[in-house]
Motif scaffolding. Structure first.
Motif, PDB file in Angstrom:
ATOM      1  N   GLY A 118       2.888  28.306 -10.864  1.00  0.00           N
ATOM      2  CA  GLY A 118       2.585  26.890 -11.038  1.00  0.00           C
ATOM      3  C   GLY A 118       2.511  26.150  -9.717  1.00  0.00           C
ATOM      4  O   GLY A 118       2.045  25.026  -9.666  1.00  0.00           O
ATOM      5  N   PHE A 119       2.978  26.778  -8.643  1.00  0.00           N
ATOM      6  CA  PHE A 119       2.854  26.177  -7.317  1.00  0.00           C
ATOM      7  C   PHE A 119       1.557  26.653  -6.673  1.00  0.00           C
ATOM      8  O   PHE A 119       1.148  27.804  -6.857  1.00  0.00           O
ATOM      9  CB  PHE A 119       4.018  26.611  -6.418  1.00  0.00           C
ATOM     10  N   LYS A 120       0.912  25.767  -5.942  1.00  0.00           N
ATOM     11  CA  LYS A 120      -0.269  26.163  -5.175  1.00  0.00           C
ATOM     12  C   LYS A 120       0.168  26.468  -3.745  1.00  0.00           C
ATOM     13  O   LYS A 120       0.510  25.555  -2.995  1.00  0.00           O
ATOM     14  CB  LYS A 120      -1.300  25.034  -5.188  1.00  0.00           C
ATOM     15  N   VAL A 121       0.178  27.738  -3.399  1.00  0.00           N
ATOM     16  CA  VAL A 121       0.618  28.139  -2.059  1.00  0.00           C
ATOM     17  C   VAL A 121      -0.583  28.148  -1.124  1.00  0.00           C
ATOM     18  O   VAL A 121      -1.547  28.867  -1.341  1.00  0.00           O
ATOM     19  CB  VAL A 121       1.276  29.530  -2.080  1.00  0.00           C
ATOM     20  N   ILE A 122      -0.530  27.315  -0.097  1.00  0.00           N
ATOM     21  CA  ILE A 122      -1.645  27.199   0.836  1.00  0.00           C
ATOM     22  C   ILE A 122      -1.366  27.974   2.115  1.00  0.00           C
ATOM     23  O   ILE A 122      -2.251  28.526   2.736  1.00  0.00           O
ATOM     24  CB  ILE A 122      -1.913  25.712   1.161  1.00  0.00           C
ATOM     25  N   ASP A 123      -0.101  28.009   2.472  1.00  0.00           N
ATOM     26  CA  ASP A 123       0.240  28.521   3.798  1.00  0.00           C
ATOM     27  C   ASP A 123       1.563  29.280   3.743  1.00  0.00           C
ATOM     28  O   ASP A 123       2.495  28.869   3.056  1.00  0.00           O
ATOM     29  CB  ASP A 123       0.386  27.316   4.742  1.00  0.00           C
ATOM     30  N   LYS A 124       1.624  30.395   4.466  1.00  0.00           N
ATOM     31  CA  LYS A 124       2.857  31.177   4.512  1.00  0.00           C
ATOM     32  C   LYS A 124       3.249  31.423   5.961  1.00  0.00           C
ATOM     33  O   LYS A 124       2.418  31.846   6.759  1.00  0.00           O
ATOM     34  CB  LYS A 124       2.654  32.526   3.820  1.00  0.00           C
ATOM     35  N   ASP A 125       4.488  31.149   6.270  1.00  0.00           N
ATOM     36  CA  ASP A 125       4.991  31.407   7.625  1.00  0.00           C
ATOM     37  C   ASP A 125       6.231  32.264   7.556  1.00  0.00           C
ATOM     38  O   ASP A 125       7.130  32.016   6.750  1.00  0.00           O
ATOM     39  CB  ASP A 125       5.342  30.084   8.322  1.00  0.00           C
ATOM     40  N   VAL A 126       6.279  33.252   8.432  1.00  0.00           N
ATOM     41  CA  VAL A 126       7.470  34.099   8.528  1.00  0.00           C
ATOM     42  C   VAL A 126       7.964  34.058   9.968  1.00  0.00           C
ATOM     43  O   VAL A 126       7.227  34.404  10.890  1.00  0.00           O
ATOM     44  CB  VAL A 126       7.159  35.544   8.119  1.00  0.00           C
ATOM     45  N   TYR A 127       9.185  33.574  10.136  1.00  0.00           N
ATOM     46  CA  TYR A 127       9.777  33.468  11.461  1.00  0.00           C
ATOM     47  C   TYR A 127      11.036  34.329  11.531  1.00  0.00           C
ATOM     48  O   TYR A 127      11.967  34.132  10.754  1.00  0.00           O
ATOM     49  CB  TYR A 127      10.151  32.015  11.756  1.00  0.00           C
TER      50      TYR A 127
ATOM     51  N   TYR B 127       8.745  30.387   5.196  1.00  0.00           N
ATOM     52  CA  TYR B 127       8.353  29.052   4.790  1.00  0.00           C
ATOM     53  C   TYR B 127       6.970  29.100   4.150  1.00  0.00           C
ATOM     54  O   TYR B 127       6.011  29.536   4.776  1.00  0.00           O
ATOM     55  CB  TYR B 127       8.297  28.115   6.005  1.00  0.00           C
ATOM     56  N   PHE B 128       6.901  28.651   2.936  1.00  0.00           N
ATOM     57  CA  PHE B 128       5.609  28.486   2.284  1.00  0.00           C
ATOM     58  C   PHE B 128       5.310  26.994   2.231  1.00  0.00           C
ATOM     59  O   PHE B 128       6.211  26.163   2.156  1.00  0.00           O
ATOM     60  CB  PHE B 128       5.637  29.011   0.841  1.00  0.00           C
ATOM     61  N   LYS B 129       4.030  26.667   2.257  1.00  0.00           N
ATOM     62  CA  LYS B 129       3.632  25.277   2.080  1.00  0.00           C
ATOM     63  C   LYS B 129       2.497  25.197   1.091  1.00  0.00           C
ATOM     64  O   LYS B 129       1.722  26.141   0.956  1.00  0.00           O
ATOM     65  CB  LYS B 129       3.204  24.657   3.409  1.00  0.00           C
ATOM     66  N   GLY B 130       2.389  24.064   0.428  1.00  0.00           N
ATOM     67  CA  GLY B 130       1.327  23.899  -0.540  1.00  0.00           C
ATOM     68  C   GLY B 130       1.584  22.684  -1.395  1.00  0.00           C
ATOM     69  O   GLY B 130       2.005  21.648  -0.877  1.00  0.00           O
ATOM     70  N   VAL B 131       1.331  22.799  -2.692  1.00  0.00           N
ATOM     71  CA  VAL B 131       1.507  21.671  -3.595  1.00  0.00           C
ATOM     72  C   VAL B 131       2.341  22.126  -4.783  1.00  0.00           C
ATOM     73  O   VAL B 131       2.082  23.179  -5.366  1.00  0.00           O
ATOM     74  CB  VAL B 131       0.146  21.130  -4.082  1.00  0.00           C
TER      75      VAL B 131
END
Lengths: 146, 146
Positions: A118-127, B127-131
């Motif tokens: 149900g979430f729209k994941v646009i970007d993923k970062d792994v640090y 970290y994921f980003k989105g809506v």
DNA sequence: CTTCAATTTAACAATCATTACAAATACAAA
DNA sequence: TTTGTATTTGTAATGATTGTTAAATTGAAG
């Protein structure tokens, strides 16, 4: 004009960014400096190339590049924004000692969680953070001296 | 004294942190507010409890907690430091619209890369980003209105 | 080559989060 | 209570980023 710069110019034109000297220089810098520089590093290094350069221009240019999807902001550390030319997806490792940021390949696509249905994941970062091999050596030799 | 606060006091004492009113209040706030607050949010909300509270104290206390391994700094966004009570390892999702940060479970241990052989990995952040679902609904209904 | 309008740059001021510091306060031990 | 130490507070300083505006530059049209 330097043929390398010519290519960068057309690359910018292709995404509707007017290729000013400053913009091409910043792009060229990012492509040739993989260490994920801060604004200040870019600014200082490019001053030798463009003496009249203003820091505001660096900020403006980077904002433009981020907007265009050419560049990505890394927020791996809280007090310094770093910039990353976008290539294939990869993770970032920051050495706590020498503060260098390393890339490492990582399959980001396979990272999923049912809890994000149900979430729209646009970007993923792994640090990742820790100590790089070089600094590990130094720490060990420091320890021996004590 | 509130029995809940009593527990928090002993928890702090166990890790050699003197349980002042301010410190217990911050810890209590973090435990009961899962939304990964900024310093400013903590400061504003706790002023009703401790009117003389200073922002410097929030910074000092959080630094202390981070040092003690009780709390973790999230650098998911470049202009605001957020704080996370450490429980089990988990990933973070930030909604670009409402700016809320959600937790989701994720097996961080299995995330490895051969390219990091020789590196000492101390910390892993995802970290994921989105809506988020709620904001997706709003965006869709806004779209329909046009 | 000129002119003109639009874009871009540069310089400076303003803002905001964070840090540094010194004085005031609270606390614990004697 | 007194003394010494740790903590808190308020204010000032710092430093990165943003905002503003005038000058410089660019590109198009004549």
């Amino acid at each position: 004009m330097n043929p390398l710069y010519k290519n960068l110019s057309t690359e910018l034109e292709n995404i509707n960014i007017r290729p000013s000297i400053q913009r091409v220089a910043v792009l060229n810098y990012l492509i040739n400096n993989f260490f994920h520089p801060t604004v200040d590093q870019i600014y200082k290094d490019l001053q030798s190339v463009i003496p009249t350069l203003s820091k505001t221009t660096i900020y403006n240019t980077l904002d433009l590049f981020v907007e265009a999807g050419l560049v990505k902001i890394l927020t791996i550390e809280d007090n310094e924004t770093r910039y990353d030319i976008i290539t294939e997806p990869h993770g970032h490792f920051k050495c706590n000692e020498c503060r260098t940021i390393f890339n490492f390949t990582l399959d980001l696509d396979s990272m999923e969680s049912e809890e994000l249905n149900g979430f729209k994941v646009i970007d993923k970062d792994v640090y990742f953070k820790g100590v790089c091999p070089k600094c590990l050596l130094n720490i060990n030799s420091d320890f021996r001296k004590e």
